[in-house]
Write a protein that holds these residues in place. Structure first.
Motif, PDB file in Angstrom:
ATOM      1  N   ILE A 142       1.440  -1.134   0.036  1.00 34.82           N
ATOM      2  CA  ILE A 142      -0.130   0.183   0.434  1.00 34.82           C
ATOM      3  C   ILE A 142       1.035   1.085  -0.373  1.00 34.82           C
ATOM      4  CG2 ILE A 142      -2.042   0.890   1.500  1.00 34.82           C
ATOM      5  CD1 ILE A 142      -2.751  -1.702   2.469  1.00 34.82           C
ATOM      6  N   ILE A 143       2.043   0.768   0.566  1.00 33.66           N
ATOM      7  CA  ILE A 143       2.342   2.040   1.148  1.00 33.66           C
ATOM      8  C   ILE A 143       3.569   2.602  -0.547  1.00 33.66           C
ATOM      9  CG2 ILE A 143       5.223   2.973   1.845  1.00 33.66           C
ATOM     10  CD1 ILE A 143       4.354   1.618   4.058  1.00 33.66           C
ATOM     11  N   LEU A 144       3.952   1.309  -1.179  1.00 32.71           N
ATOM     12  CA  LEU A 144       4.497   1.442  -2.616  1.00 32.71           C
ATOM     13  C   LEU A 144       3.592   1.956  -3.637  1.00 32.71           C
ATOM     14  CD1 LEU A 144       7.110   0.548  -4.997  1.00 32.71           C
ATOM     15  CD2 LEU A 144       5.557  -1.681  -4.720  1.00 32.71           C
ATOM     16  N   GLY A 145       2.264   1.678  -3.535  1.00 35.45           N
ATOM     17  CA  GLY A 145       1.273   1.761  -3.983  1.00 35.45           C
ATOM     18  C   GLY A 145       1.385   3.546  -4.071  1.00 35.45           C
ATOM     19  N   TYR A 196       8.809   0.756   6.455  1.00 31.87           N
ATOM     20  CA  TYR A 196       8.278   1.424   6.632  1.00 31.87           C
ATOM     21  C   TYR A 196       8.247   2.594   6.120  1.00 31.87           C
ATOM     22  CZ  TYR A 196       5.231  -2.327   8.369  1.00 31.87           C
ATOM     23  OH  TYR A 196       4.300  -3.399   9.038  1.00 31.87           O
ATOM     24  N   GLY A 197       9.327   3.042   7.266  1.00 28.93           N
ATOM     25  CA  GLY A 197      10.255   4.725   6.759  1.00 28.93           C
ATOM     26  C   GLY A 197      11.026   4.639   5.786  1.00 28.93           C
ATOM     27  N   ALA A 198      11.366   3.508   5.371  1.00 25.46           N
ATOM     28  CA  ALA A 198      12.327   3.250   4.116  1.00 25.46           C
ATOM     29  C   ALA A 198      11.396   3.954   2.549  1.00 25.46           C
ATOM     30  CB  ALA A 198      13.620   2.383   3.864  1.00 25.46           C
ATOM     31  N   LEU A 199      10.784   2.712   2.649  1.00 26.90           N
ATOM     32  CA  LEU A 199       9.313   3.100   1.405  1.00 26.90           C
ATOM     33  C   LEU A 199       8.605   4.311   1.488  1.00 26.90           C
ATOM     34  CD1 LEU A 199       8.097  -0.360   1.493  1.00 26.90           C
ATOM     35  CD2 LEU A 199      10.148   0.368  -0.103  1.00 26.90           C
ATOM     36  N   GLY A 200       8.111   4.713   2.651  1.00 27.93           N
ATOM     37  CA  GLY A 200       7.840   6.002   2.713  1.00 27.93           C
ATOM     38  C   GLY A 200       8.118   6.760   2.609  1.00 27.93           C
TER      39      GLY A 200
END
Length: 262
Positions: A142-145, A196-200
């Motif tokens: 979802i973060i990737l989206g 989560y942080g690395a992607l966000g």
């Protein structure tokens, strides 16, 4: 007093130098090569930093596979930027400023719709895709989206800057996005958010840059969409299809192995 005059003289000389660079083919080419190289190097630095900071078992491999998917989509989305650049440059050269406004405002609505669809689709596919990639949580998808959605819209203001030959502004935007991604990513991972942080970080950094560029060009982005007899923005989409297909397939072949290895 003499010092002030000297400072003004140096500033004037610097301004003339920058103007001459922007006005020449070699100068514009050099600006973009430098900006792309710096942004690419910063993105590589980000990956290196994440290898050091993501200590949990499987954390970096999960981030790396998701980052590869992100690159496949984002670099493929560069086809949108190419089409926007082509039309903006064409209309600017003919002095048809109103067509630039219609193009950008129409594409802005379409890109926001496409971005919203990308986020919505990421929710139901998050569970099966997370399982297929052996990820710890479907929230990663979802973060990737959301990152992909923002990257899709980002091609619009970037295409506007490139079409108007504002290469310094375009270069600054690209470098700023990479720098902010590093800063935000380090902070988020440092406080314990890990993948989560690395992607966000990409989403937050991209959002800050997009908001800034759109605000600085708000006269182009806001306002009603006027109907023109000799131009309809939907016609531009026909140029998008072949370009998008070629770019997407090339990027897919160069990045898909990272996803499959995961």
């Amino acid at each position: 007093m003499g010092g002030n005059r000297e400072s003004v003289s140096k500033f004037t000389g610097l301004h003339k130098t920058i103007s001459s660079l922007r006005g020449s083919l070699a100068g514009s080419f050099g600006i973009m090569v430098a900006a792309v190289t710096i942004a690419g190097a910063l993105n590589y630095v980000y990956s290196v930093i994440m290898t050091r900071m993501l200590h949990e078992t499987g954390a970096f491999s999960g981030f790396n596979s998701l980052n590869a998917i992100y690159l496949i989509v984002v670099l493929g989305a560069a086809s949108f930027q190419a089409v926007v650049t082509k039309y903006v440059a064409q209309f600017e050269s003919m002095g048809e400023r109103e067509k630039v406004h219609v193009l950008i405002r129409s594409f802005s609505r379409w890109m926001m719709l496409a971005s919203a669809v990308a986020i919505i689709i990421s929710v139901p596919v998050s569970w099966p895709l997370a399982h297929a990639l052996d990820l710890d949580s479907p929230i990663f998808i979802i973060i990737l989206g959301s990152s992909v959605a923002l990257a899709l819209y980002m091609t619009l203001p970037y295409g506007l800057l490139q079409g108007q030959q504002r290469f310094i502004g375009l270069g600054i935007a690209g470098i700023s996005s990479a720098v902010l991604r590093i800063i935000i990513g380090v902070v988020l991972v440092g406080i314990g958010l890990q993948v989560y942080g690395a992607l966000g970080a990409a989403t937050i950094a991209g959002l800050l840059v997009v908001v800034t560029v759109v605000y600085m060009n708000r006269d182009v982005f806001r306002g009603p969409i006027e109907k023109l007899e000799d131009f309809h923005p939907a016609h531009a989409l026909w140029f998008l299809l072949p370009v998008a297909a070629v770019v997407f397939l090339v990027i897919l072949m160069t990045q898909i192995d990272i996803v499959l290895v995961r």
